[in-house]
Design a protein around this motif. Structure first.
Motif, PDB file in Angstrom:
ATOM      1  N   PHE A 384       1.006  -1.266  -0.160  1.00  0.00           N
ATOM      2  CA  PHE A 384       0.345   0.332   0.081  1.00  0.00           C
ATOM      3  C   PHE A 384       1.187   0.869   0.110  1.00  0.00           C
ATOM      4  CE2 PHE A 384      -1.680   3.098   2.662  1.00  0.00           C
ATOM      5  CZ  PHE A 384      -2.735   3.727   1.986  1.00  0.00           C
ATOM      6  N   ALA A 385       1.978   0.701   0.518  1.00  0.00           N
ATOM      7  CA  ALA A 385       2.888   2.027   0.323  1.00  0.00           C
ATOM      8  C   ALA A 385       2.857   2.929  -0.593  1.00  0.00           C
ATOM      9  CB  ALA A 385       4.519   1.866   1.195  1.00  0.00           C
ATOM     10  N   TYR A 386       2.883   1.922  -2.369  1.00  0.00           N
ATOM     11  CA  TYR A 386       3.439   2.371  -3.305  1.00  0.00           C
ATOM     12  C   TYR A 386       1.818   3.613  -3.420  1.00  0.00           C
ATOM     13  CZ  TYR A 386       3.853   2.940  -8.176  1.00  0.00           C
ATOM     14  OH  TYR A 386       3.451   2.911  -9.900  1.00  0.00           O
ATOM     15  N   HIS A 387       0.767   3.423  -3.416  1.00  0.00           N
ATOM     16  CA  HIS A 387      -0.095   3.762  -3.337  1.00  0.00           C
ATOM     17  C   HIS A 387       0.072   6.034  -3.241  1.00  0.00           C
ATOM     18  CE1 HIS A 387      -5.015   5.409  -3.246  1.00  0.00           C
ATOM     19  NE2 HIS A 387      -4.153   6.015  -4.014  1.00  0.00           N
ATOM     20  N   LEU A 388       0.692   5.260  -1.412  1.00  0.00           N
ATOM     21  CA  LEU A 388       0.448   6.446  -0.009  1.00  0.00           C
ATOM     22  C   LEU A 388       1.096   7.026  -0.188  1.00  0.00           C
ATOM     23  CD1 LEU A 388      -0.991   7.280   2.602  1.00  0.00           C
ATOM     24  CD2 LEU A 388       0.777   5.431   3.487  1.00  0.00           C
ATOM     25  N   ALA A 389       1.899   6.677  -1.362  1.00  0.00           N
ATOM     26  CA  ALA A 389       3.605   8.176  -1.390  1.00  0.00           C
ATOM     27  C   ALA A 389       2.936   8.578  -2.758  1.00  0.00           C
ATOM     28  CB  ALA A 389       4.609   6.944  -2.280  1.00  0.00           C
ATOM     29  N   PHE A 390       1.932   8.552  -3.686  1.00  0.00           N
ATOM     30  CA  PHE A 390       1.993   9.360  -4.475  1.00  0.00           C
ATOM     31  C   PHE A 390       1.000  10.504  -3.752  1.00  0.00           C
ATOM     32  CE2 PHE A 390       2.996   6.021  -7.049  1.00  0.00           C
ATOM     33  CZ  PHE A 390       3.001   7.628  -8.865  1.00  0.00           C
ATOM     34  N   VAL A 391      -0.255   9.927  -2.579  1.00  0.00           N
ATOM     35  CA  VAL A 391      -0.591  10.851  -1.745  1.00  0.00           C
ATOM     36  C   VAL A 391       0.233  11.531  -1.184  1.00  0.00           C
ATOM     37  CG1 VAL A 391      -2.264  10.672  -0.121  1.00  0.00           C
ATOM     38  CG2 VAL A 391      -3.019   8.786  -1.603  1.00  0.00           C
ATOM     39  N   LEU A 392       1.111  10.696  -0.344  1.00  0.00           N
ATOM     40  CA  LEU A 392       2.006  12.009   0.004  1.00  0.00           C
ATOM     41  C   LEU A 392       2.513  13.341  -0.790  1.00  0.00           C
ATOM     42  CD1 LEU A 392       3.207   9.957   2.924  1.00  0.00           C
ATOM     43  CD2 LEU A 392       2.066  11.410   3.037  1.00  0.00           C
ATOM     44  N   GLN A 393       3.245  12.853  -2.223  1.00  0.00           N
ATOM     45  CA  GLN A 393       4.095  14.347  -3.549  1.00  0.00           C
ATOM     46  C   GLN A 393       2.711  14.656  -3.029  1.00  0.00           C
ATOM     47  OE1 GLN A 393       6.297  14.156  -4.322  1.00  0.00           O
ATOM     48  NE2 GLN A 393       6.873  14.639  -6.084  1.00  0.00           N
ATOM     49  N   LYS A 394       2.226  14.450  -3.425  1.00  0.00           N
ATOM     50  CA  LYS A 394       0.745  15.630  -3.457  1.00  0.00           C
ATOM     51  C   LYS A 394       0.636  16.770  -2.152  1.00  0.00           C
ATOM     52  CE  LYS A 394      -3.978  16.787  -5.114  1.00  0.00           C
ATOM     53  NZ  LYS A 394      -4.202  17.636  -3.601  1.00  0.00           N
ATOM     54  N   GLU A 395       0.650  16.173  -0.842  1.00  0.00           N
ATOM     55  CA  GLU A 395       0.754  16.927  -0.075  1.00  0.00           C
ATOM     56  C   GLU A 395       1.986  17.623   0.130  1.00  0.00           C
ATOM     57  OE1 GLU A 395      -2.094  18.040   1.927  1.00  0.00           O
ATOM     58  OE2 GLU A 395      -3.380  15.883   0.807  1.00  0.00           O
ATOM     59  N   ARG A 396       2.883  16.826  -0.339  1.00  0.00           N
ATOM     60  CA  ARG A 396       4.624  17.205  -0.323  1.00  0.00           C
ATOM     61  C   ARG A 396       4.570  19.184  -0.875  1.00  0.00           C
ATOM     62  NH1 ARG A 396       9.194  15.346  -3.037  1.00  0.00           N
ATOM     63  NH2 ARG A 396      11.424  15.934  -2.994  1.00  0.00           N
ATOM     64  N   THR A 402       2.835  25.848  -1.135  1.00  0.00           N
ATOM     65  CA  THR A 402       2.352  27.378  -0.493  1.00  0.00           C
ATOM     66  C   THR A 402       2.627  28.148   0.390  1.00  0.00           C
ATOM     67  OG1 THR A 402       1.222  25.649   0.891  1.00  0.00           O
ATOM     68  CG2 THR A 402       0.911  25.980  -1.470  1.00  0.00           C
ATOM     69  N   GLY A 403       4.543  27.401   0.666  1.00  0.00           N
ATOM     70  CA  GLY A 403       5.324  28.083   1.623  1.00  0.00           C
ATOM     71  C   GLY A 403       4.817  27.776   3.111  1.00  0.00           C
ATOM     72  N   GLU A 404       3.891  26.146   3.708  1.00  0.00           N
ATOM     73  CA  GLU A 404       3.191  26.448   4.651  1.00  0.00           C
ATOM     74  C   GLU A 404       5.039  25.839   5.781  1.00  0.00           C
ATOM     75  OE1 GLU A 404      -0.058  22.454   6.168  1.00  0.00           O
ATOM     76  OE2 GLU A 404       1.145  22.678   3.833  1.00  0.00           O
ATOM     77  N   GLN A 405       4.132  25.694   6.963  1.00  0.00           N
ATOM     78  CA  GLN A 405       5.492  25.518   7.519  1.00  0.00           C
ATOM     79  C   GLN A 405       5.763  24.297   8.030  1.00  0.00           C
ATOM     80  OE1 GLN A 405       6.031  28.437  10.923  1.00  0.00           O
ATOM     81  NE2 GLN A 405       7.666  27.663  11.316  1.00  0.00           N
ATOM     82  N   GLN A 406       6.557  23.941   7.586  1.00  0.00           N
ATOM     83  CA  GLN A 406       6.661  22.070   8.596  1.00  0.00           C
ATOM     84  C   GLN A 406       7.495  22.329  10.249  1.00  0.00           C
ATOM     85  OE1 GLN A 406       8.328  19.286   5.637  1.00  0.00           O
ATOM     86  NE2 GLN A 406       9.054  20.752   4.187  1.00  0.00           N
ATOM     87  N   PRO A 407       7.317  20.782  10.746  1.00  0.00           N
ATOM     88  CA  PRO A 407       5.938  20.078   9.912  1.00  0.00           C
ATOM     89  C   PRO A 407       4.311  20.703   9.841  1.00  0.00           C
ATOM     90  CG  PRO A 407       6.739  19.463  12.542  1.00  0.00           C
ATOM     91  CD  PRO A 407       7.205  20.874  11.632  1.00  0.00           C
ATOM     92  N   VAL A 408       4.028  19.587   9.068  1.00  0.00           N
ATOM     93  CA  VAL A 408       2.896  20.117   8.340  1.00  0.00           C
ATOM     94  C   VAL A 408       1.728  18.869   8.926  1.00  0.00           C
ATOM     95  CG1 VAL A 408       3.125  21.027   5.825  1.00  0.00           C
ATOM     96  CG2 VAL A 408       2.523  18.997   6.096  1.00  0.00           C
ATOM     97  N   ARG A 409       1.317  20.297   9.594  1.00  0.00           N
ATOM     98  CA  ARG A 409      -0.573  19.368   9.921  1.00  0.00           C
ATOM     99  C   ARG A 409      -1.429  18.523   9.180  1.00  0.00           C
ATOM    100  NH1 ARG A 409      -3.685  21.212  15.619  1.00  0.00           N
ATOM    101  NH2 ARG A 409      -4.393  22.298  12.999  1.00  0.00           N
ATOM    102  N   ARG A 410      -1.145  17.184   9.527  1.00  0.00           N
ATOM    103  CA  ARG A 410      -2.762  17.064   9.037  1.00  0.00           C
ATOM    104  C   ARG A 410      -4.060  15.856   9.527  1.00  0.00           C
ATOM    105  NH1 ARG A 410      -1.157  20.018   5.491  1.00  0.00           N
ATOM    106  NH2 ARG A 410      -0.797  19.999   3.606  1.00  0.00           N
ATOM    107  N   HIS A 411      -5.215  16.264   9.906  1.00  0.00           N
ATOM    108  CA  HIS A 411      -5.823  15.105  10.491  1.00  0.00           C
ATOM    109  C   HIS A 411      -5.836  13.938   9.852  1.00  0.00           C
ATOM    110  CE1 HIS A 411      -9.540  13.648  12.431  1.00  0.00           C
ATOM    111  NE2 HIS A 411      -9.682  14.782  13.766  1.00  0.00           N
ATOM    112  N   TRP A 412      -6.164  13.021  10.987  1.00  0.00           N
ATOM    113  CA  TRP A 412      -5.875  11.623   9.853  1.00  0.00           C
ATOM    114  C   TRP A 412      -7.156  10.978   9.362  1.00  0.00           C
ATOM    115  CZ3 TRP A 412      -9.561   7.525  10.082  1.00  0.00           C
ATOM    116  CH2 TRP A 412     -11.113   7.571  10.554  1.00  0.00           C
ATOM    117  N   ARG A 413      -7.935  12.504   8.902  1.00  0.00           N
ATOM    118  CA  ARG A 413      -9.521  11.789   8.334  1.00  0.00           C
ATOM    119  C   ARG A 413      -9.314  12.082   6.617  1.00  0.00           C
ATOM    120  NH1 ARG A 413     -14.309   9.783  10.413  1.00  0.00           N
ATOM    121  NH2 ARG A 413     -14.892   9.471  12.741  1.00  0.00           N
TER     122      ARG A 413
END
Length: 478
Positions: A384-396, A402-413
């Motif tokens: 499943f990490a293969y699919h998850l990597a694409f999801v994280l790449q989009k967030e990254r 957008t200049g969002e400060q790291q670490p970025v925060r995401r609710h699990w939902r």
């Protein structure tokens, strides 16, 4: 896209344009024109599409090198030597050379002959010519059109051998392009914005009834009115405004035991996108050999692998996700609008024709894609990490641009908008998610670090590389 495969990360346009340049460097334009080949770009493109585009590049090249290149050179040389030594047949090539040099020897005499050619006899001179032909045949760097007696070949012989020469040049160019460009994996953002795919590595489902119908599955044309809403047992993993739709026909074929789209199906989806060519822009169709996808997904071509691949193609065609937004608009989204498997009963010759949905096409046309480069993503396949990597790449990409400060925060939902959680309990879903976050982190790309606090995840991403930035030529698909 090594073609694919043979094409992963390989740009067809770049290979063709560089091959045309190489042809000019070899000064072959005049030779091509002499056999009525005037549109060199089209000539090269056609050869690439016929011999390399949907094939394993190296395997196809080895076949061409052995059968069309090496064997032809040796056959030409052997024929010329046999014609000379036996003294029969048309007086051309070595026989013509023998007659010419004999006349010259009689004209100038032995001393002038020795001074000119550095050999004493006509026989010594001919043996030297034979040796030069043999050396030519054994030299892999000398293309066929450099044959010393090329001008004496027929037009058909010249055309056939020029095709082989261009295919050899295409290989040399493609090999360099493949080595010099990072391997890219692409997915439209729609495929990670909507939870088409579940988070399990591979879901166990009974599909025996589908196995029985594989030989009948020659064409699947899907109509939206034939869809029913399916409420999975893990419905809490889907946002309230979304529902999964599956074709009635598909449900009936499986007596209601419908397999979910899993991470392997996502791999199949991204592999299929790599088979796009220039016709995709006007047709929305992607055409490729079924055998190539089978080998890509399962690294073999067994009958069972063909069955599993066909099942995945059917699932990708039959699934839709429906939903509504805050404005009350209702929408239905899918990946493919139709799937056709031609010659389905002859597996080795089966061709697949998929038509992507208008939404996927628009997504690709506007270059709204998520690209991941490097060998690391290859190592995540099968999980499943293969699919998850694409999801994280989009967030990254989004957070950095957008200049969002790291670490970025995401609710699990927030992940439920991209991933369908397959477990009933929240704790089990998060455990599966975190296991695969660690898998990605271990490969030292995309995700540098992460931690969870309550219902929130905090991500520290690696900086974007130059080739991942918007507008970079290597990220363009069309």
């Amino acid at each position: 896209m090594e073609t694919q495969s043979t094409s992963n990360g390989r740009s067809q346009q770049l290979i063709i344009s560089q091959a045309v340049t190489a042809i000019q460097r070899h000064r072959m334009e005049e030779i091509l024109h002499s056999v009525s080949i005037f549109d060199i770009q089209e000539f090269v493109t056609t050869l690439y599409q016929e011999h390399y585009q949907f094939e394993n590049l190296e395997a196809s090249y080895k076949k061409i090198r052995y059968h069309s290149f090496n064997k032809l050179k040796k056959r030409w040389v052997q024929a010329a030597i046999r014609n000379y030594e036996e003294g029969r047949g048309p007086k051309k090539e070595l026989r013509a050379r023998f007659e010419m040099i004999t006349a010259y020897h009689h004209l100038v005499g032995p001393e002038a002959f020795l001074k000119e050619f550095h050999v004493k006899t006509i026989d010594d001179y001919m043996q030297q010519c034979i040796l030069e032909l043999k050396e030519w045949a054994e030299n892999p760097n000398l293309l066929i059109h450099t044959y010393p007696y090329w001008s004496q070949k027929t037009v058909n012989q010249k055309k056939t051998s020029l095709k082989t020469d261009v295919l050899m040049i295409l290989w040399e160019v493609a090999k360099e392009v493949d080595l010099n460009q990072p391997t890219a994996h692409h997915s439209p953002t729609l495929a990670v914005d909507i939870p088409f795919f579940g988070m399990s590595d591979r879901i166990k489902n009974q599909t025996d009834l589908l196995d029985e119908k594989l030989n009948e599955a020659s064409q699947l044309n899907l109509e939206l009115q034939n869809y029913d809403t399916v409420i999975p047992k893990y419905k809490k993993g889907i946002p309230d405004h979304l529902s999964v739709l599956v074709s009635k026909e598909f449900i009936q074929e499986l007596n209601g035991r419908v397999p979910d789209l899993d991470s392997k199906d996502f791999e199949a989806f991204t592999e299929i996108l790599a088979y796009r060519d220039m016709t995709f822009q006007t047709s929305r169709k992607i055409i490729f050999p079924l055998s190539q996808l089978v080998k890509k997904l399962y690294a073999n071509d067994s009958g069972k692998s063909y069955d599993l691949t066909t099942q995945r193609l059917m699932k990708l065609g039959y699934y839709r996700v429906a939903g509504h937004n805050e404005d009350g608009d209702f929408f239905i989204r899918g990946l493919f609008s139709s799937v056709t498997i031609k010659n389905a009963t002859t597996l080795a010759e089966s061709q697949v024709i998929v038509t992507v949905s208008e939404e996927i096409y628009d997504d690709l046309l506007k270059q709204q894609i998520v690209s991941i480069y490097g060998e690391q993503i290859e190592q995540l396949k099968g999980s499943f990490a293969y699919h998850l990597a694409f999801v994280l790449q989009k967030e990254r990409m989004s957070s950095i641009q957008t200049g969002e400060q790291q670490p970025v925060r995401r609710h699990w939902r927030q992940f439920t908008y991209s991933i369908r959680f397959n477990k009933v309990r929240k704790a089990d879903n998060l455990k599966e998610l975190e296991l695969n976050l660690d898998r990605i982190k271990e490969h030292d790309f995309i995700l540098k670090d992460w931690h969870r606090s309550g219902d929130y995840y905090f991500f520290t991403f690696y900086p974007l590389e130059s080739w991942e930035l918007p507008g970079h030529v290597d990220t363009l698909l069309l």
